[in-house]
Design a protein around this motif. Structure first.
Motif, PDB file in Angstrom:
ATOM      1  N   HIS A  93       0.814  -1.231   0.000  1.00 34.79           N
ATOM      2  CA  HIS A  93       0.000   0.000   0.000  1.00 34.79           C
ATOM      3  C   HIS A  93       0.842   1.274   0.000  1.00 34.79           C
ATOM      4  O   HIS A  93       0.274   2.375   0.050  1.00 34.79           O
ATOM      5  N   HIS A  94       2.160   1.125  -0.029  1.00 31.69           N
ATOM      6  CA  HIS A  94       3.068   2.298  -0.024  1.00 31.69           C
ATOM      7  C   HIS A  94       2.809   3.211   1.160  1.00 31.69           C
ATOM      8  O   HIS A  94       2.734   4.439   1.017  1.00 31.69           O
ATOM      9  N   VAL A  95       2.608   2.619   2.327  1.00 29.72           N
ATOM     10  CA  VAL A  95       2.353   3.418   3.534  1.00 29.72           C
ATOM     11  C   VAL A  95       3.459   3.158   4.570  1.00 29.72           C
ATOM     12  O   VAL A  95       4.163   2.147   4.508  1.00 29.72           O
ATOM     13  N   ILE A  96       3.588   4.100   5.476  1.00 26.88           N
ATOM     14  CA  ILE A  96       4.535   3.973   6.588  1.00 26.88           C
ATOM     15  C   ILE A  96       3.742   3.497   7.801  1.00 26.88           C
ATOM     16  O   ILE A  96       2.689   4.064   8.116  1.00 26.88           O
ATOM     17  N   ILE A  97       4.241   2.488   8.461  1.00 31.97           N
ATOM     18  CA  ILE A  97       3.508   1.967   9.628  1.00 31.97           C
ATOM     19  C   ILE A  97       4.315   2.193  10.900  1.00 31.97           C
ATOM     20  O   ILE A  97       5.448   1.721  11.024  1.00 31.97           O
ATOM     21  N   VAL A  98       3.715   2.959  11.807  1.00 39.00           N
ATOM     22  CA  VAL A  98       4.282   3.139  13.138  1.00 39.00           C
ATOM     23  C   VAL A  98       3.680   2.019  13.984  1.00 39.00           C
ATOM     24  O   VAL A  98       2.509   2.065  14.360  1.00 39.00           O
ATOM     25  N   MET A  99       4.489   0.990  14.208  1.00 37.16           N
ATOM     26  CA  MET A  99       4.009  -0.213  14.915  1.00 37.16           C
ATOM     27  C   MET A  99       4.238   0.042  16.410  1.00 37.16           C
ATOM     28  O   MET A  99       5.316  -0.214  16.950  1.00 37.16           O
TER      29      MET A  99
END
Ligand SMILES: NC(=O)C1=CN([C@@H]2O[C@H](COP(=O)(O)OP(=O)(O)OC[C@H]3O[C@@H](n4cnc5c(N)ncnc54)[C@H](O)[C@@H]3O)[C@@H](O)[C@H]2O)[C@@H](O)CC1
Ligand SMILES: Nc1ncnc2c1ncn2[C@@H]1O[C@H](COP(=O)(O)OP(=O)(O)O)[C@@H](O)[C@H]1O
Ligand SMILES: [Mg+2]
Length: 282
Positions: free
Chosen positions: A185-191
């Motif tokens: 999805h071309h997203v950045i994930i702050v886990m």
């Protein structure tokens, strides 16, 4: 799990941009935060105050009508736009050009709110941070994830992450699935967690600040305000995510000797953002 890049002070100083002496509020970024519902206006009060305290020049919130006086009283520096509905958001409308938008804290999952989010994602392609029930709405309507602009920052806690990517059987699988989601999805994930990891495609960053004092209501809402603030101040999305997470954790490390783990609350994150910034300049 693939090896991660540690985010320590040296890594942060490569990304941090000190304030220009000649700046003014008009060029310090205007952030829009969308969220809140009856009983959860506090999420927006916290988020918008954190947004201002992270350096944004102007902050506007879009909330249901029931939050108008609460917000104006709690945070007089914040501008307020209201939905036509009293208790929840039904149509996201604003008449200015925000530099970044944060959406989700306290927003709830009313059907009209879900439709409003769909309409918004269809028509608006600005820099975006997505949190809380806005993430849960996306989990329930997976086709809408394709509407997110590239480099949108998602900030799930473990339960929200599970709703987004499905269950995992091991830590390795959790990272594999999150990396795959980020790439697809071309997203950045702050886990979010202990520690928090930031995932940008194949690249995994591991934050080094924060402690169990953060395990208290509203600290995630505050983080959303902080990251949205940095995004509105023209930080690249990955830098906004990394710097926001680092400063957020640092506030708890700074406050711990005064508050202990138990009495630290989300407002303590906000009141220590200044010290966290100052420690970068030392
Ligand atoms: N003052 C306010 O107005 C507040 C509003 N809030 C809002 O309330 C809404 C609901 O948020 P919630 O996150 O409570 O609801 P969720 O249902 O998304 O998450 C709660 C569930 O996730 C689990 N969970 C949370 N953190 C976890 C972790 N680190 N590891 C494992 N499991 C974990 C909990 O055990 C629980 O089962 C959101 O919109 C949020 O923004 C909350 O932020 C609290 C404060
Ligand atoms: N034990 C812990 N150690 C470090 N950080 C934590 C710990 N527990 C929670 N946090 C941090 O606190 C924040 C909680 O966010 P979230 O669960 O979304 O809270 P809320 O929705 O109540 O605002 C996250 O940034 C998470 O990383
Ligand atoms: Mg949260």
């Amino acid at each position: 799990m693939k090896s991660s890049i540690p985010i320590d002070k040296a890594a942060i100083l490569k990304r941090y941009k000190p304030i220009d002496a000649h700046t003014h509020k008009g060029i310090q970024g205007h952030a829009l935060l969308v969220g809140g519902s009856y009983g959860k206006i506090g999420a927006m009060t916290l988020s918008s105050k954190a947004c201002l305290k992270t350096g944004c020049g102007l902050v506007t919130v879009f909330i249901p009508r029931c939050g108008y006086e609460i917000l104006q009283t709690a945070n007089p520096e914040v501008m307020v736009l209201t939905d036509v509905q009293e208790k929840y958001i039904s149509n996201i409308e604003f008449n200015f050009m925000p530099n970044a938008i944060g959406i989700g804290p306290g927003i709830g999952q009313e059907l009209e709110t879900q439709n409003a989010l769909h309409e918004f994602l269809t028509n608006d392609k600005r820099l975006l941070v997505i949190d809380a029930d806005a993430l849960n709405i996306l989990s329930q309507n997976a086709a809408w994830i394709s509407l997110l602009p590239d480099k949108t920052i998602l900030t799930p806690h473990p339960k929200e992450l599970e709703r987004l990517i499905g269950k995992w059987n091991s830590n390795t699988e959790k990272f594999e699935k999150t990396v795959a989601f980020s790439k697809l999805h071309h997203v950045i994930i702050v886990m979010k967690g202990a520690p928090t990891f930031i995932i940008d495609g194949e690249t995994i960053y591991e934050n080094s600040t924060g402690n169990a004092a953060l395990a208290t209501a509203g600290t995630g809402d505050v983080l959303t305000g902080m990251i949205t603030s940095l995004l509105a101040q023209s930080y690249e999305p990955i830098d906004a995510a990394i710097l926001g997470v680092y400063l957020h954790g640092l506030t708890a490390d700074i406050a711990l000797h005064k508050t202990g783990y138990q009495s630290f609350i989300a407002s303590d994150v906000i009141s220590n953002i200044g010290k966290a910034f100052l420690s970068l300049e030392k």
